[in-house]
Structures are given as C-alpha cells and as structure tokens.
Design an enzyme around this catalytic site. Structure first.
Site, PDB file in Angstrom:
ATOM      1  N   ASN A 114       5.978   8.895   9.733  1.00 37.45           N
ATOM      2  CA  ASN A 114       4.964   9.839   9.285  1.00 37.45           C
ATOM      3  C   ASN A 114       5.478  11.266   9.196  1.00 37.45           C
ATOM      4  O   ASN A 114       4.844  12.112   8.581  1.00 37.45           O
ATOM      5  CB  ASN A 114       3.753   9.799  10.214  1.00 37.45           C
ATOM      6  CG  ASN A 114       3.005   8.485  10.126  1.00 37.45           C
ATOM      7  OD1 ASN A 114       2.711   8.015   9.029  1.00 37.45           O
ATOM      8  ND2 ASN A 114       2.738   7.871  11.265  1.00 37.45           N
TER       9      ASN A 114
ATOM     10  N   ARG B 182       2.290  15.060   6.942  1.00 35.00           N
ATOM     11  CA  ARG B 182       3.099  15.468   8.089  1.00 35.00           C
ATOM     12  C   ARG B 182       4.586  15.559   7.756  1.00 35.00           C
ATOM     13  O   ARG B 182       5.373  16.082   8.551  1.00 35.00           O
ATOM     14  CB  ARG B 182       2.875  14.504   9.257  1.00 35.00           C
ATOM     15  CG  ARG B 182       1.585  14.785  10.022  1.00 35.00           C
ATOM     16  CD  ARG B 182       1.399  13.811  11.167  1.00 35.00           C
ATOM     17  NE  ARG B 182       0.887  12.526  10.696  1.00 35.00           N
ATOM     18  CZ  ARG B 182       0.712  11.461  11.478  1.00 35.00           C
ATOM     19  NH1 ARG B 182       1.045  11.527  12.761  1.00 35.00           N
ATOM     20  NH2 ARG B 182       0.226  10.338  10.985  1.00 35.00           N
TER      21      ARG B 182
ATOM     22  N   TYR C  91      38.114  23.386 -21.222  1.00 31.16           N
ATOM     23  CA  TYR C  91      36.840  23.917 -21.721  1.00 31.16           C
ATOM     24  C   TYR C  91      37.088  25.229 -22.446  1.00 31.16           C
ATOM     25  O   TYR C  91      37.668  26.167 -21.886  1.00 31.16           O
ATOM     26  CB  TYR C  91      35.892  24.126 -20.542  1.00 31.16           C
ATOM     27  CG  TYR C  91      34.499  24.584 -20.912  1.00 31.16           C
ATOM     28  CD1 TYR C  91      33.775  23.955 -21.913  1.00 31.16           C
ATOM     29  CD2 TYR C  91      33.900  25.640 -20.231  1.00 31.16           C
ATOM     30  CE1 TYR C  91      32.498  24.374 -22.244  1.00 31.16           C
ATOM     31  CE2 TYR C  91      32.611  26.060 -20.536  1.00 31.16           C
ATOM     32  CZ  TYR C  91      31.916  25.434 -21.552  1.00 31.16           C
ATOM     33  OH  TYR C  91      30.653  25.851 -21.867  1.00 31.16           O
TER      34      TYR C  91
ATOM     35  N   LYS D 168      38.212  15.119 -12.720  1.00 33.09           N
ATOM     36  CA  LYS D 168      36.934  14.793 -13.358  1.00 33.09           C
ATOM     37  C   LYS D 168      37.203  14.124 -14.686  1.00 33.09           C
ATOM     38  O   LYS D 168      37.968  14.631 -15.510  1.00 33.09           O
ATOM     39  CB  LYS D 168      36.107  16.076 -13.551  1.00 33.09           C
ATOM     40  CG  LYS D 168      34.666  15.875 -14.012  1.00 33.09           C
ATOM     41  CD  LYS D 168      34.498  15.862 -15.510  1.00 33.09           C
ATOM     42  CE  LYS D 168      34.907  17.159 -16.143  1.00 33.09           C
ATOM     43  NZ  LYS D 168      34.727  17.107 -17.645  1.00 33.09           N
TER      44      LYS D 168
ATOM     45  N   LEU E 260       0.849  -1.194   0.000  1.00 30.85           N
ATOM     46  CA  LEU E 260       0.000   0.000   0.000  1.00 30.85           C
ATOM     47  C   LEU E 260       0.885   1.245   0.000  1.00 30.85           C
ATOM     48  O   LEU E 260       1.668   1.466   0.916  1.00 30.85           O
ATOM     49  CB  LEU E 260      -0.922  -0.012   1.210  1.00 30.85           C
ATOM     50  CG  LEU E 260      -1.813  -1.260   1.355  1.00 30.85           C
ATOM     51  CD1 LEU E 260      -2.782  -1.104   2.512  1.00 30.85           C
ATOM     52  CD2 LEU E 260      -2.554  -1.559   0.058  1.00 30.85           C
ATOM     53  N   ALA E 261       0.732   2.059  -1.048  1.00 32.65           N
ATOM     54  CA  ALA E 261       1.604   3.220  -1.238  1.00 32.65           C
ATOM     55  C   ALA E 261       0.807   4.421  -1.733  1.00 32.65           C
ATOM     56  O   ALA E 261       1.278   5.210  -2.548  1.00 32.65           O
ATOM     57  CB  ALA E 261       2.706   2.879  -2.231  1.00 32.65           C
ATOM     58  N   ALA E 262      -0.416   4.572  -1.222  1.00 32.68           N
ATOM     59  CA  ALA E 262      -1.314   5.605  -1.746  1.00 32.68           C
ATOM     60  C   ALA E 262      -1.380   6.856  -0.892  1.00 32.68           C
ATOM     61  O   ALA E 262      -1.942   7.864  -1.316  1.00 32.68           O
ATOM     62  CB  ALA E 262      -2.728   5.033  -1.899  1.00 32.68           C
TER      63      ALA E 262
END
Length: 490
Positions: A239, A19, A398, A362, A12-14
């Site tokens: 919650n 909060r 660059y 990088k 159940l993920a509805a």
C-alpha cells in the site's frame, strides 16, 4: 480449458493507492522487472482460465492500456461510483458473462492487482480444494503476527468459516484473531451471481463488501471453507513504498535462491538483484553489486560483475563483463567488456572481441577478435574482424542534423587519438597515424595520416604567464648554469 482450470479469473485493479504518494497508479509500480499487476496477471494466466478480466477505475485509461499491453485481449471491466470490492466483482462478472455470450458456469477466482508474490501454484491449490469439496466459496487465508488492516476469519466451533469481519467493522475481541482474509477467493459462479445483488452498503465504510457473499452463501445452504497458506508473503499487498520495497526484497531473495539451486554462483546475494524474466545458465558467476534487468540472458561460464548493470542484454558463454553498464546489447561467446564501459543500445560484440576500459559504444557491430581497448567512443559503426582500435579513438557520427555510419574493415590498426568523421570507410589491413582525422575513405592496406607542422614559440610561458611556477621553472631551465649541468660529460 482443462478440468482444473477455472471458468474465469477476475483481477481487481481499481484502487487509487493514495498512500504511495505517487502520480503513478499503485498497481503499476514495479518490483523485479514487472509491475505489481503484471505479477498478478502472470499468476492468474497460469491457471489457463476460460476468461480473464481486470476491473479498473482510478486512472482508468492509463491502467487499462498498461494491462492490455501485458495481456492483449483481456476483458476490461469498469467499476462505477458504488464503492467496494463486492461492486467491483459484480461488474467484473457482468463483463465476463457478456464476453461469454451468457452466464459462465463453474469456478470464478477473484484476486488482486497488488499481491505480486502470489503464485499460480497457490491459486491452483485453492481451485483444486474448491472443486474437490464442492464448496460454494473457498477463501485463501493466512496467519499473521500483525493482522492490522486485514479482515478477520470468523470460524464456527467445527472449524468452518461463518464469515469475514473487516478490520474497521470488527469488535475488539475479533481484532485479536490472527487468521486473516487474503481477499482471494474461489466462488461457484451461480452462487456469486445470485448473492452480489443482495450485498448492501450498510456498514461503516458504506461499501459493498465482497466478504458479505460468504454469509449469503451459507444462508443459501452452501458450504464455505478456507485454504490456509503458511507462506504469508504470497498474500501480502503493498500500500506504500515501504511495503513495496519489502516485497521487492523478498521476491528478489526467492529469485536468487531458485537460481542458486539451478547451479548459478551468486557471490553476495545481499547486493545482487535479478529481475523475474532474466534467464541464467548453470555455472554463471554473479559477483557483488550486480543488477540484471529485463530480458537479460547469460550463457554458461560467463562472469558478470562486480558492480555491473545489464538491461535486456544477451551474454554468450564464457563472456566477462566487469564494472559496466549495458542496455539492449549482445556480447558473443568469450567476449570481454569493461571495466567502466558504457554500452548503449544496438551494440553487438563478436566472439573473443573486447570493449575495454572507459569506452562508450552505441549502435555498433564489432567483429570477432576485434578490440576497442580504452578511452574512446564508437557510435553508428561497423568494425570487421581482428581489428585493433587505438586509445582515444572516436567516431564523429553526428553532423548536427543526421547520424552517419563509419565502416572499418578487418585487421585494421588505428593509432591513438584517431577521429573518423562519418560517413567514412577504412579498408581491410589499413593503418592510421597518431592523431589522424580521417575525413576521406582509406583504401585497403593504406596508411592514413594528418600532417600539421609543429611550431615552437620560444619564451611563450615567461611572456604570457609571468610569475607562475611554470614560468619560474622555465627560467631556471634556461639559465647558463643549469644548461651546463645538463650537458653530457659536463
């Protein structure tokens, strides 16, 4: 599907999770490298069910996309305007039946998307008891010191479960009960399918409660039982953000405890955070203030930390990473990183190679035994073996529109403050002079230098900065007495 696997698991993920005070749906908030619903789906998938479904409503498209990215092929069911867990399960079961090509038979497990510490092992125990005892419904329960907000388990004198009373509907006497409903069940599919249409919304919240199925199952002659867990954390939901942080801390404690049992040295568990998908070898040492995220993998005898954050990094055996941040990188065996290195995606450091203090990289490959010692930047570059890159070297990769690569060969020695203006290559065994700006390719074995004649402008400080301490110092140094005092044998 084996004999111990359920016919279906419905997650159940509805819920909206208001909060959390967040634009992000509650179940998508993360702890230990996974969203809460990601943890719930992992536990459910571990049962190897014939069907796995998630019921969604709030931010439907966003949640459904997140769930299907985790588990492609999962059944997505939509809850309509009728509120309550009973309606959510009803529509989840309808979707499962449709995917099955007809009503599923056997055990249907119902769980939630916001109980991230729930394990496959506990769900498997619930299913095993349910099947062994031939129950119509088996509910997972826990005893809490503070059961506020949870549905209470109502038992008969013989200990069987007669029903569950939601907190808002419970009497004062019933609210004193500490055994609570986790919201996690194993149902006989046929009994669940027959009972759900009979569940009404005649209650304080005007919701279709899944808990009402228990009474209907008993009335139909079915057996309702409970499996109690002593590990309350497995049924704790989040919650709000405080509860999320509390669950995250407990999950991290369990992750660290398990790794220490497997031979990982964690110097200070209170300041160490490790995500659930990280893989560590025995004899790894984790020093204080370290965070390991994502799919990070660390080899035997490596030392990580202190004060280091690695995300999706592969660290080889005997490597050492100190006070650094790295993402999407690879450090080979016996390599060294840090202190204070910033290693960005695409960096590949070879065996016994080094990225030193205050260095940024990088998209660079560094060959075996090569060193980027300190105070520089190396991006979009390939460096051969046993090359030494001097202090303050950078690649100018660059041009304002495109990125370009720099190629530096093996056994190269570059002096301080060299700049490589890409695209450019430096051959094996070449050198650069101090302050060289390398704009053209350097042949193997050559020395690249940049000439600029030095010019001294006498009296500039007194002329341009009169009255300053520097001008006064220069004036004193230029007085005849001072000059005589500084002459040899004066």
């Amino acid at each position: 599907m084996d004999n111990h696997s359920p016919a279906a698991v419905i997650v159940l993920a509805a819920g909206a999770g208001t909060r959390m005070k967040s634009a992000k749906p509650k179940i998508m908030h993360e702890i230990c490298g996974r969203s809460m619903v990601g943890h719930a789906l992992a536990a459910a998938q571990g049962l190897d069910p014939q069907h796995l479904a998630a019921v969604v409503r709030f931010e439907r498209d966003r949640v459904a996309e997140h769930i299907t990215n985790i588990l492609p092929g999962i059944i997505i069911a939509d809850q309509d305007d009728v509120p309550g867990t009973g309606r959510a399960v009803e529509q989840g079961l309808e979707a499962v039946d449709a995917a099955n090509g007809g009503p599923v038979q056997g055990t249907v497990v119902v769980t939630y998307g916001d109980v991230p510490l729930l394990t496959t092992e506990l769900l498997a125990e619930l299913v095993a008891v349910h099947k062994k005892d031939g129950n119509a419904v088996t509910v997972l329960t826990a005893v809490l010191d503070d059961p506020t907000g949870y549905g209470r388990i109502i038992r008969e004198e013989d200990g069987s479960v007669s029903g569950i009373r939601e907190h808002k509907d419970a009497t004062e006497e019933e609210r004193k009960i500490n055994e609570v409903n986790s919201g996690i069940y194993a149902f006989d599919a046929e009994i669940l399918r027959n009972a759900l249409p009979q569940v009404s919304t005649d209650n304080v919240q005007q919701e279709k409660y899944l808990t009402d199925v228990l009474g209907l199952a008993r009335a139909a002659g079915g057996r309702v039982a409970a499996v109690a867990t002593q590990d309350r954390w497995q049924v704790e939901g989040a919650n709000d953000r405080r509860q999320l942080a509390t669950l995250g801390k407990e999950m991290n404690r369990r992750i660290l405890d398990e790794w220490m049992k497997q031979g990982v040295g964690i110097i200070d568990p209170d300041t160490t955070w490790i995500d659930v998908e990280v893989i560590l070898s025995n004899d790894v040492t984790i020093k204080p203030g370290t965070q390991l995220h994502g799919h990070t993998i660390v080899g035997t005898d490596a030392v990580i930390g202190p004060d280091t954050t690695l995300t999706n990094v592969r660290v080889g055996q005997g490597a050492n990473v100190t006070r650094s941040v790295a993402t999407d990188a690879e450090f080979a065996d016996h390599s060294t990183v840090g202190p204070f290195a910033y290693v960005r995606p695409g960096t590949k450091l070879g065996e016994e190679a080094k990225i030193g203090a205050f260095y940024e990289t990088k998209n660079v490959t560094v060959g075996k035994g090569s060193k980027l010692s300190h105070l520089g930047y190396m991006g979009d570059a390939e460096i051969g073996e046993y090359t030494n890159i001097g202090c303050g070297n950078i690649t100018a990769n660059y041009d304002g529109v495109n990125k370009h690569r720099t190629q530096i060969g093996s056994h190269v020695r570059t002096s301080s403050n060299s700049v490589f203006v890409a695209p450019v290559s430096v051959g094996d065994g070449a050198y650069t002079g101090a302050g060289a700006v390398v704009r053209k390719d350097v042949p193997a074995g050559a020395l690249a230098i940049t000439f600029a004649q030095q010019k001294n402008m006498e009296g500039w400080t007194q002329d341009k900065r009169p009255g300053t301490p520097a001008a006064q110092a220069a004036q004193r140094a230029q007085t005849p007495q001072n000059q005589i005092a500084q002459e040899p044998n004066a």
